[in-house]
Design a protein around this motif. Structure first.
Motif, short mmCIF file in Angstrom:
data_model
loop_
_atom_site.label_atom_id
_atom_site.label_comp_id
_atom_site.label_asym_id
_atom_site.label_seq_id
_atom_site.Cartn_x
_atom_site.Cartn_y
_atom_site.Cartn_z
N ALA A 33 8.09 -12.81 6.13
CA ALA A 33 9.00 -11.96 5.35
C ALA A 33 8.34 -10.61 5.07
CB ALA A 33 9.38 -12.64 4.05
N LEU A 34 8.96 -9.55 5.59
CA LEU A 34 8.51 -8.19 5.26
C LEU A 34 9.58 -7.51 4.39
CD1 LEU A 34 7.28 -6.94 8.79
CD2 LEU A 34 5.97 -8.12 7.04
N SER A 35 10.44 -8.33 3.82
CA SER A 35 11.62 -7.78 3.15
C SER A 35 11.38 -7.46 1.67
CB SER A 35 12.78 -8.77 3.28
OG SER A 35 12.32 -10.09 3.07
N ILE A 36 10.72 -8.34 0.94
CA ILE A 36 10.60 -8.14 -0.51
C ILE A 36 9.31 -7.40 -0.84
CG2 ILE A 36 10.53 -9.28 -2.77
CD1 ILE A 36 12.23 -11.43 -1.72
N GLY A 37 9.42 -6.43 -1.75
CA GLY A 37 8.26 -5.62 -2.12
C GLY A 37 7.43 -6.27 -3.21
N GLU A 38 7.09 -7.56 -2.99
CA GLU A 38 6.29 -8.25 -4.01
C GLU A 38 4.83 -8.29 -3.57
OE1 GLU A 38 6.84 -12.37 -6.23
OE2 GLU A 38 6.07 -12.62 -4.22
N PRO A 39 3.94 -7.60 -4.30
CA PRO A 39 2.53 -7.60 -3.89
C PRO A 39 1.99 -9.02 -3.82
CG PRO A 39 2.91 -6.06 -5.68
CD PRO A 39 4.16 -6.86 -5.53
N SER A 241 3.21 0.96 -13.75
CA SER A 241 3.28 -0.49 -13.73
C SER A 241 1.98 -1.10 -13.22
CB SER A 241 4.43 -0.89 -12.80
OG SER A 241 4.45 -2.27 -12.59
N LEU A 242 1.67 -2.30 -13.68
CA LEU A 242 0.52 -3.03 -13.10
C LEU A 242 0.94 -3.89 -11.92
CD1 LEU A 242 -1.34 -4.10 -16.37
CD2 LEU A 242 -2.03 -2.35 -14.72
N SER A 243 2.24 -3.94 -11.64
CA SER A 243 2.71 -4.85 -10.58
C SER A 243 2.11 -4.50 -9.23
CB SER A 243 4.23 -4.81 -10.49
OG SER A 243 4.80 -5.20 -11.70
N LYS A 244 2.19 -3.23 -8.84
CA LYS A 244 1.71 -2.83 -7.52
C LYS A 244 0.23 -2.45 -7.60
CE LYS A 244 6.25 -2.44 -7.26
NZ LYS A 244 7.13 -3.48 -6.82
N ARG A 245 -0.13 -1.70 -8.65
CA ARG A 245 -1.51 -1.21 -8.78
C ARG A 245 -2.51 -2.36 -8.82
NH1 ARG A 245 -4.97 -0.77 -13.12
NH2 ARG A 245 -6.39 1.01 -13.14
N ALA A 380 2.13 -9.03 2.86
CA ALA A 380 1.49 -10.30 3.24
C ALA A 380 0.04 -10.05 3.66
CB ALA A 380 2.29 -10.94 4.36
N GLU A 381 -0.66 -11.12 3.96
CA GLU A 381 -2.04 -11.01 4.46
C GLU A 381 -2.05 -10.20 5.75
OE1 GLU A 381 -4.88 -11.93 3.04
OE2 GLU A 381 -3.50 -12.29 1.38
N PRO A 382 -3.18 -9.51 6.06
CA PRO A 382 -3.23 -8.69 7.27
C PRO A 382 -2.81 -9.46 8.53
CG PRO A 382 -5.18 -8.28 5.94
CD PRO A 382 -4.40 -9.35 5.24
N ALA A 383 -3.28 -10.71 8.67
CA ALA A 383 -2.97 -11.45 9.90
C ALA A 383 -1.46 -11.63 10.07
CB ALA A 383 -3.67 -12.80 9.88
N ALA A 384 -0.77 -11.91 8.99
CA ALA A 384 0.69 -12.12 9.07
C ALA A 384 1.40 -10.81 9.40
CB ALA A 384 1.21 -12.70 7.76
N CYS A 385 0.94 -9.70 8.81
CA CYS A 385 1.57 -8.39 9.09
C CYS A 385 1.37 -8.03 10.56
CB CYS A 385 0.97 -7.30 8.20
SG CYS A 385 1.32 -7.52 6.45
N ILE A 386 0.18 -8.28 11.06
CA ILE A 386 -0.13 -7.93 12.47
C ILE A 386 0.69 -8.82 13.41
CG2 ILE A 386 -1.99 -7.93 14.21
CD1 ILE A 386 -3.90 -7.18 11.82
N GLU A 387 0.77 -10.09 13.07
CA GLU A 387 1.56 -11.02 13.89
C GLU A 387 3.04 -10.57 13.92
OE1 GLU A 387 1.21 -13.60 15.80
OE2 GLU A 387 3.23 -14.49 15.75
N ALA A 388 3.55 -10.16 12.77
CA ALA A 388 4.95 -9.69 12.72
C ALA A 388 5.12 -8.46 13.62
CB ALA A 388 5.33 -9.34 11.29
N ALA A 389 4.16 -7.55 13.57
CA ALA A 389 4.25 -6.33 14.40
C ALA A 389 4.24 -6.70 15.88
CB ALA A 389 3.10 -5.39 14.06
N HIS A 390 3.38 -7.64 16.27
CA HIS A 390 3.34 -8.05 17.69
C HIS A 390 4.67 -8.68 18.12
CE1 HIS A 390 -0.66 -7.00 18.88
NE2 HIS A 390 -1.24 -7.69 17.92
N ARG A 391 5.25 -9.48 17.23
CA ARG A 391 6.53 -10.13 17.59
C ARG A 391 7.62 -9.07 17.79
NH1 ARG A 391 7.38 -15.14 13.42
NH2 ARG A 391 5.27 -15.97 13.47
N ILE A 392 7.63 -8.06 16.90
CA ILE A 392 8.65 -7.01 17.01
C ILE A 392 8.44 -6.22 18.29
CG2 ILE A 392 9.56 -4.89 15.94
CD1 ILE A 392 8.65 -6.13 13.20
N ALA A 393 7.18 -5.87 18.56
CA ALA A 393 6.87 -5.08 19.77
C ALA A 393 7.27 -5.88 21.01
CB ALA A 393 5.39 -4.72 19.80
N ALA A 394 6.95 -7.17 21.02
CA ALA A 394 7.25 -8.00 22.20
C ALA A 394 8.76 -8.05 22.43
CB ALA A 394 6.69 -9.41 22.01
N LEU A 395 9.50 -8.21 21.35
CA LEU A 395 10.96 -8.33 21.46
C LEU A 395 11.57 -7.06 22.06
CD1 LEU A 395 13.01 -10.45 20.55
CD2 LEU A 395 13.24 -9.21 18.41
#
Ligand code: PLP
Length: 401
Positions: A33-39, A241-245, A380-395
């Motif tokens: 999920a790259l949809s919700i802006g929850e740190p 806010s302390l939410s993102k910081r 998300a964790e770096p590995a999940a973000c990178i994996e998502a980017a690879h899936r999008i690029a491949a598609l």
């Protein structure tokens, strides 16, 4: 029931749920999920011991204005961060239980109900601004954040009738979703407009601490006011806010600071509203505002993710790293953000937010400034973000070649 409730629109994530209702995610891949802006970075290490030591605080009712020690820590942070000569911790700072409720509440306190009253806000936007205006009895008016202007406000496009009716202007700086940052001089021009047209500026600065470690920190409204010689910050209030910081979205802690006369009335409103920070929350908040090391670590981790993800996505998308914040705001290849989001969901197991859900269409032209973009939160964790980017690029490489 209050008929104004009928004017509230479904939240973007509700619309997204409906968009995907007839789809299945691929069974052979972990959904990302790259949809919700929850740190989702780790909690700062001091949270647990500070909370444990402060636990007896649950035995007391908190006060609306918060403990002096918290306000003083916040005032000192503001002075350091925005090079301010003085911030009065008693009169110019008010702790709040997250900026979401405070951004809503400020409109209820500021808007004087009368026919035609307007609240001006960015488009795309954080939807709370719109609901706040409607429930305060004002009509929302929008300024578009368009690619041609670097996703920054162009206040010269606002017409004279709107300026005459505006009582409150929201700015989101750095912006959500595009991450663009207004300059201090642009904010000073807005302060000039506020004097001319008699309105209050509410600056949502909750992404101000998420910027590239090698870049200058984003400017803030209080710094812009102070550099005009306006040390009373008249007409200006900022929301932090302390939410993102500090990766503490569940703590529900932030503050409002600026014009003492406005804050005095706002504090009166809040006495009835009843939103106070529990004493243990105040203790954790104080520790968080006093520490910068965890914030620097946080920035470094986002920078690492942008450095890894953006080049992969650039193979198939028109996308740049943001000036600040943790979102990407690419244009989609064929211009249809809903179709793009559906395809990623069903074929790549990646959830992104369709840009049109973060903005409103012009009733006359039908133009929606968010359409044609999607928002991707690199939380998300770096590995999940990178994996998502690879899936999008491949598609999309499959489509292109
Ligand atoms: C632009 C903007 N403002 C305010 C908030 C609210 O943050 P919080 O209530 O956690 O301080 C958010 C949260 O996503 C946001 O994106």
């Amino acid at each position: 029931m209050n008929p104004r409730l009928d004017r509230l629109q479904p939240y973007p994530f509700e619309r997204l749920r409906r968009l995907f209702a007839d789809l299945q995610q691929p069974a052979d891949r972990e959904p990302i999920a790259l949809s919700i802006g929850e740190p989702r970075h780790a909690l700062p290490g001091f949270v647990e011991p500070v909370l444990r030591d402060a636990i007896q605080g649950y035995n007391h009712y908190p006060t609306t204005r918060g403990e002096p020690a918290l306000r003083e820590t916040i005032a000192a942070w503001l002075q350091r961060r925005f090079q301010l000569d003085g911030v009065d911790a008693n009169r110019q700072v008010l702790p709040v239980s997250g900026t979401r409720e405070a951004l809503f509440a400020i409109a209820q306190a500021v808007v004087a109900e009368k026919p035609g009253a307007r609240v001006l806000m960015p488009n795309p936007f954080y939807q709370i601004y719109e609901g706040a205006a409607l429930l305060a009895g004002a009509e929302p008016a929008f300024y578009d954040l368009a690619a041609e202007n670097g996703y920054l406000p162009d206040f010269s496009a606002v017409d004279a009738a709107t300026w005459d009716a505006v009582q409150l202007v929201y700015i989101c700086n750095p912006g959500n979703p595009a991450g663009a940052c207004m300059s201090e001089s642009a904010m000073q021009e807005l302060i000039g407009l506020a004097d001319r047209h008699d309105f209050v500026i509410a600056a949502d600065e909750c992404y101000s601490e998420i910027y590239h470690p090698d870049a200058e920190p984003p400017a803030g409204l209080l710094g812009a006011a102070a550099r005009m010689g306006r040390t009373g910050f008249e007409r200006c209030i900022v929301f932090h806010s302390l939410s993102k910081r500090s990766n503490l979205p569940g703590l529900r802690s932030g503050f409002v600071a600026g014009d003492a006369a406005l804050l005095d009335r706002f504090a009166l409103y809040r006495t009835y509203h009843g939103c106070t920070l529990p004493p243990p929350t105040q203790a954790v908040s104080r520790a968080a505002w006093a520490d910068e090391a965890h914030v620097a670590d946080n920035r470094a981790l986002y920078a690492e993710k942008f450095a890894a993800v953006v080049p992969i996505l650039q193979e198939v998308l028109d996308v740049e790293p943001p000036a600040a914040g943790f979102y990407l705001w690419p244009r989609v290849p064929d211009g249809d953000d809903e179709a793009f989001a559906r395809r990623l969901y069903a074929e790549a197991g990646v959830t992104v937010l369709a840009g049109r859900y973060l903005s409103r269409s012009d009733p006359e032209t039908g133009h929606n400034p968010g359409a044609g973009h999607v928002r991707m939160a690199l939380v998300a964790e770096p590995a999940a973000c990178i994996e998502a980017a690879h899936r999008i690029a491949a598609l999309y490489q499959e489509t292109i070649f």
